[in-house]
Design a protein around this motif. Structure first.
Motif, PDB file in Angstrom:
ATOM      1  N   CYS A   1       0.838  -1.208   0.000  1.00 30.17           N
ATOM      2  CA  CYS A   1       0.000   0.000   0.000  1.00 30.17           C
ATOM      3  C   CYS A   1       0.866   1.248   0.000  1.00 30.17           C
ATOM      4  CB  CYS A   1      -0.912   0.024   1.227  1.00 30.17           C
ATOM      5  SG  CYS A   1      -2.069  -1.348   1.350  1.00 30.17           S
ATOM      6  N   LYS A   2       1.903   1.239   0.804  1.00 30.93           N
ATOM      7  CA  LYS A   2       2.795   2.401   0.903  1.00 30.93           C
ATOM      8  C   LYS A   2       3.559   2.632  -0.407  1.00 30.93           C
ATOM      9  CE  LYS A   2       3.380   2.042   5.892  1.00 30.93           C
ATOM     10  NZ  LYS A   2       2.595   3.185   6.277  1.00 30.93           N
ATOM     11  N   VAL A   3       4.004   1.553  -1.036  1.00 31.79           N
ATOM     12  CA  VAL A   3       4.706   1.663  -2.313  1.00 31.79           C
ATOM     13  C   VAL A   3       3.762   2.215  -3.377  1.00 31.79           C
ATOM     14  CG1 VAL A   3       5.795   0.350  -4.177  1.00 31.79           C
ATOM     15  CG2 VAL A   3       6.411  -0.111  -1.798  1.00 31.79           C
TER      16      VAL A   3
ATOM     17  N   VAL B   1     -14.096  11.170  -7.892  1.00 33.12           N
ATOM     18  CA  VAL B   1     -13.902  11.492  -6.477  1.00 33.12           C
ATOM     19  C   VAL B   1     -13.039  10.406  -5.833  1.00 33.12           C
ATOM     20  CG1 VAL B   1     -15.050  11.858  -4.264  1.00 33.12           C
ATOM     21  CG2 VAL B   1     -16.138  12.644  -6.388  1.00 33.12           C
ATOM     22  N   PRO B   2     -11.871  10.761  -5.271  1.00 35.20           N
ATOM     23  CA  PRO B   2     -11.054   9.768  -4.576  1.00 35.20           C
ATOM     24  C   PRO B   2     -11.482   9.634  -3.111  1.00 35.20           C
ATOM     25  CG  PRO B   2      -9.848  11.826  -4.771  1.00 35.20           C
ATOM     26  CD  PRO B   2     -11.182  12.037  -5.436  1.00 35.20           C
TER      27      PRO B   2
ATOM     28  N   ASN C   1      -0.513   9.028  -4.662  1.00 36.42           N
ATOM     29  CA  ASN C   1      -0.252  10.388  -4.168  1.00 36.42           C
ATOM     30  C   ASN C   1       0.526  11.266  -5.152  1.00 36.42           C
ATOM     31  OD1 ASN C   1      -1.576   9.679  -1.819  1.00 36.42           O
ATOM     32  ND2 ASN C   1       0.300   9.055  -0.797  1.00 36.42           N
ATOM     33  N   ARG C   2       0.600  10.870  -6.396  1.00 40.99           N
ATOM     34  CA  ARG C   2       1.344  11.627  -7.404  1.00 40.99           C
ATOM     35  C   ARG C   2       0.480  12.728  -8.018  1.00 40.99           C
ATOM     36  NH1 ARG C   2       6.685  10.665  -7.934  1.00 40.99           N
ATOM     37  NH2 ARG C   2       6.398  11.447 -10.020  1.00 40.99           N
ATOM     38  N   PRO C   3       1.075  13.852  -8.378  1.00 39.45           N
ATOM     39  CA  PRO C   3       0.307  14.936  -9.009  1.00 39.45           C
ATOM     40  C   PRO C   3      -0.417  14.510 -10.280  1.00 39.45           C
ATOM     41  CG  PRO C   3       2.500  15.696  -8.409  1.00 39.45           C
ATOM     42  CD  PRO C   3       2.476  14.218  -8.166  1.00 39.45           C
ATOM     43  N   GLU C   4       0.225  13.647 -11.084  1.00 38.04           N
ATOM     44  CA  GLU C   4      -0.430  13.231 -12.323  1.00 38.04           C
ATOM     45  C   GLU C   4      -1.695  12.411 -12.063  1.00 38.04           C
ATOM     46  OE1 GLU C   4       3.594  11.077 -12.058  1.00 38.04           O
ATOM     47  OE2 GLU C   4       2.854  12.987 -11.440  1.00 38.04           O
ATOM     48  N   THR C   5      -1.720  11.680 -10.949  1.00 37.58           N
ATOM     49  CA  THR C   5      -2.923  10.939 -10.588  1.00 37.58           C
ATOM     50  C   THR C   5      -4.030  11.901 -10.184  1.00 37.58           C
ATOM     51  OG1 THR C   5      -1.631   9.003  -9.923  1.00 37.58           O
ATOM     52  CG2 THR C   5      -3.871   9.186  -9.030  1.00 37.58           C
TER      53      THR C   5
END
Length: 94
Positions: free
Chosen positions: A15-17, A38-39, A24-28
């Motif tokens: 999960c952390k990887v 909606v996340p 948690n990336r800007p592109e996502t």
């Protein structure tokens, strides 16, 4: 609205990887925002029964578990080893 649910736990290394590499990336964030998806995050650290039921109902065994809920459609379960390309392809199929 379309929703992506990220089911995770503090003790889950995968999960952390996935969080660092994809979630948690800007592109996502840009991808989800561009489609108005909606996340939502569900924390299974303490093995909540409601979260366990949803994982089981959708054929999973534990975390990480990622589900896209299209507006008016059937849930789409993503693989536990997530990449941006996998997420982007799934989003583009909605």
């Amino acid at each position: 609205k379309e929703v992506i649910v990220v089911l995770t736990a503090d003790w889950c290394l995968t999960c952390k990887v996935n969080a660092a590499a994809v979630i948690n990336r800007p592109e996502t964030a840009e991808l989800l925002a561009s489609r108005e998806i909606v996340p939502l995050k569900a924390d299974w650290t303490r093995r909540d029964a409601t979260i366990a039921h949803e994982i089981s109902r959708l054929g999973g065994a534990g975390v990480p578990f990622y589900v896209l809920y299209p507006a008016g459609g059937a849930p789409v379960v993503l693989p536990p080893l997530l990449t941006f390309a996998i997420l982007e392809a799934a989003v583009n199929k909605l």
